[in-house]
Design a protein around this motif. Structure first.
Motif, PDB file in Angstrom:
ATOM      1  N   MET A  18     -26.525 116.879  82.327  1.00 39.45           N
ATOM      2  CA  MET A  18     -27.879 116.836  82.534  1.00 39.45           C
ATOM      3  C   MET A  18     -28.153 116.080  84.080  1.00 39.45           C
ATOM      4  SD  MET A  18     -29.855 116.434  78.846  1.00 39.45           S
ATOM      5  CE  MET A  18     -29.005 115.001  78.390  1.00 39.45           C
ATOM      6  N   ARG A  19     -28.899 116.785  84.824  1.00 38.76           N
ATOM      7  CA  ARG A  19     -29.371 116.189  86.129  1.00 38.76           C
ATOM      8  C   ARG A  19     -30.901 116.175  85.989  1.00 38.76           C
ATOM      9  NH1 ARG A  19     -27.862 118.005  92.132  1.00 38.76           N
ATOM     10  NH2 ARG A  19     -28.967 116.556  93.260  1.00 38.76           N
ATOM     11  N   PHE A  20     -31.432 114.918  86.298  1.00 39.92           N
ATOM     12  CA  PHE A  20     -32.880 114.585  85.991  1.00 39.92           C
ATOM     13  C   PHE A  20     -33.465 114.649  87.587  1.00 39.92           C
ATOM     14  CE2 PHE A  20     -31.440 113.418  81.909  1.00 39.92           C
ATOM     15  CZ  PHE A  20     -32.337 113.799  81.159  1.00 39.92           C
ATOM     16  N   MET A  21     -34.523 115.406  87.827  1.00 37.45           N
ATOM     17  CA  MET A  21     -34.902 115.384  89.077  1.00 37.45           C
ATOM     18  C   MET A  21     -36.648 115.171  88.918  1.00 37.45           C
ATOM     19  SD  MET A  21     -32.894 118.602  90.804  1.00 37.45           S
ATOM     20  CE  MET A  21     -33.385 118.204  92.647  1.00 37.45           C
ATOM     21  N   TYR A  22     -37.020 114.212  89.802  1.00 39.90           N
ATOM     22  CA  TYR A  22     -38.490 113.682  89.420  1.00 39.90           C
ATOM     23  C   TYR A  22     -39.090 113.975  90.869  1.00 39.90           C
ATOM     24  CZ  TYR A  22     -36.571 111.539  85.369  1.00 39.90           C
ATOM     25  OH  TYR A  22     -36.118 111.333  84.322  1.00 39.90           O
ATOM     26  N   LEU A  23     -39.882 115.332  90.973  1.00 43.11           N
ATOM     27  CA  LEU A  23     -40.494 115.798  92.149  1.00 43.11           C
ATOM     28  C   LEU A  23     -41.988 115.566  91.964  1.00 43.11           C
ATOM     29  CD1 LEU A  23     -38.088 118.971  92.257  1.00 43.11           C
ATOM     30  CD2 LEU A  23     -37.701 116.594  93.238  1.00 43.11           C
ATOM     31  N   PRO A  24     -42.562 114.759  92.859  1.00 39.64           N
ATOM     32  CA  PRO A  24     -43.950 114.620  92.637  1.00 39.64           C
ATOM     33  C   PRO A  24     -45.045 115.828  92.855  1.00 39.64           C
ATOM     34  CG  PRO A  24     -43.399 113.536  94.635  1.00 39.64           C
ATOM     35  CD  PRO A  24     -42.052 114.167  93.947  1.00 39.64           C
ATOM     36  N   ASN A  25     -44.494 116.683  93.940  1.00 36.53           N
ATOM     37  CA  ASN A  25     -45.679 117.561  94.521  1.00 36.53           C
ATOM     38  C   ASN A  25     -44.804 118.766  94.554  1.00 36.53           C
ATOM     39  OD1 ASN A  25     -44.426 117.539  97.078  1.00 36.53           O
ATOM     40  ND2 ASN A  25     -45.611 115.504  97.244  1.00 36.53           N
ATOM     41  N   TYR A  26     -45.718 119.897  94.863  1.00 37.31           N
ATOM     42  CA  TYR A  26     -45.244 121.563  95.214  1.00 37.31           C
ATOM     43  C   TYR A  26     -44.245 121.374  96.126  1.00 37.31           C
ATOM     44  CZ  TYR A  26     -45.464 126.452  96.515  1.00 37.31           C
ATOM     45  OH  TYR A  26     -45.062 127.338  96.983  1.00 37.31           O
ATOM     46  N   GLU A  27     -44.473 120.678  97.449  1.00 32.80           N
ATOM     47  CA  GLU A  27     -43.741 120.932  98.450  1.00 32.80           C
ATOM     48  C   GLU A  27     -42.335 120.203  98.217  1.00 32.80           C
ATOM     49  OE1 GLU A  27     -43.162 119.319 103.219  1.00 32.80           O
ATOM     50  OE2 GLU A  27     -44.970 118.710 102.108  1.00 32.80           O
ATOM     51  N   THR A  28     -42.315 119.188  97.406  1.00 34.36           N
ATOM     52  CA  THR A  28     -40.760 118.881  97.119  1.00 34.36           C
ATOM     53  C   THR A  28     -40.047 119.639  96.275  1.00 34.36           C
ATOM     54  OG1 THR A  28     -41.755 117.247  95.316  1.00 34.36           O
ATOM     55  CG2 THR A  28     -41.269 116.411  97.579  1.00 34.36           C
TER      56      THR A  28
END
Length: 207
Positions: free
Chosen positions: A67-77
């Motif tokens: 499992m890889r967790f990615m926390y991306l705050p907005n559309y661009e990221t």
């Protein structure tokens, strides 16, 4: 050779944010325990699972490695990661996106809502289709929304599930949204206390 239609299994879940987060997190654990490489995307880190399924033990070390967790705050990221995802050293065959509304409702996006939804869904499918071609196997996408499931989503997701809560949220029904004259399946859960949830029954009905 894989085609766009056959190699990407796309599922959308709609319901309250907290309950959707629970099912998306459980899906991540389930797929990883089955040996699939999973990428879990969310706008912010999940401090702790909101609920615990009664019959699930803690994930194994091997599952966590998948499992890889990615926390991306907005559309661009989000888009930046998606367009590069097929070049990752370890490609996922399961992509989970919790709270897609966060990216749909990004104030930095000026497109009309339906156009923006269509573009983002197309990017998600194209991303995982590229992974499927490289991996030479079917792949899975599952996303959650807390807004109304608009018709545009039906063009991109072949499985739609709606979460309904009754009895002050103590009864949780996960209902399959099926086509006309098709059989519907409903998973009925009950919450016990503030942390545990138990599957009580599976119901079938005809549209």
């Amino acid at each position: 050779m894989f085609s766009d239609k056959s190699c990407v299994n796309a599922t959308l879940i709609s319901g309250t944010k907290e309950t959707c987060s629970f099912f998306i997190f459980e899906a991540a654990i389930h797929w990883a325990e089955e040996g699939h490489r999973v990428i879990y995307i969310a706008p912010k880190a999940l401090q702790s699972p909101p609920l615990t399924h009664h019959d699930r033990s803690n994930p194994s070390t091997e599952a966590f490695k998948l499992m890889r967790f990615m926390y991306l705050p907005n559309y661009e990221t989000l888009v930046e990661q998606l367009v590069d995802l097929h070049s990752f050293a370890s490609l996922p065959n399961v992509l989970l996106v919790d709270d897609l509304d966060n990216y749909i409702e990004d104030p930095g996006v000026k497109d009309k809502r339906e156009v923006h939804i269509a573009r983002l869904c197309a990017i998600l499918l194209d991303t995982m289709n590229a992974c499927a071609v490289i991996l030479k196997q079917n792949v899975h996408i599952c996303v959650s929304i807390s807004s109304e499931c608009e018709k545009i989503y039906q063009l991109y997701f072949d499985k739609l599930w709606k979460i309904e809560e009754e009895d002050d949220g103590n009864i949780v029904k996960v209902k399959q949204v099926a086509a006309c004259n098709a059989a519907n399946k409903t998973y009925e859960y009950r919450k016990y206390g503030s942390e545990n949830i138990i599957l009580k029954q599976i119901l079938y009905s005809q549209n």
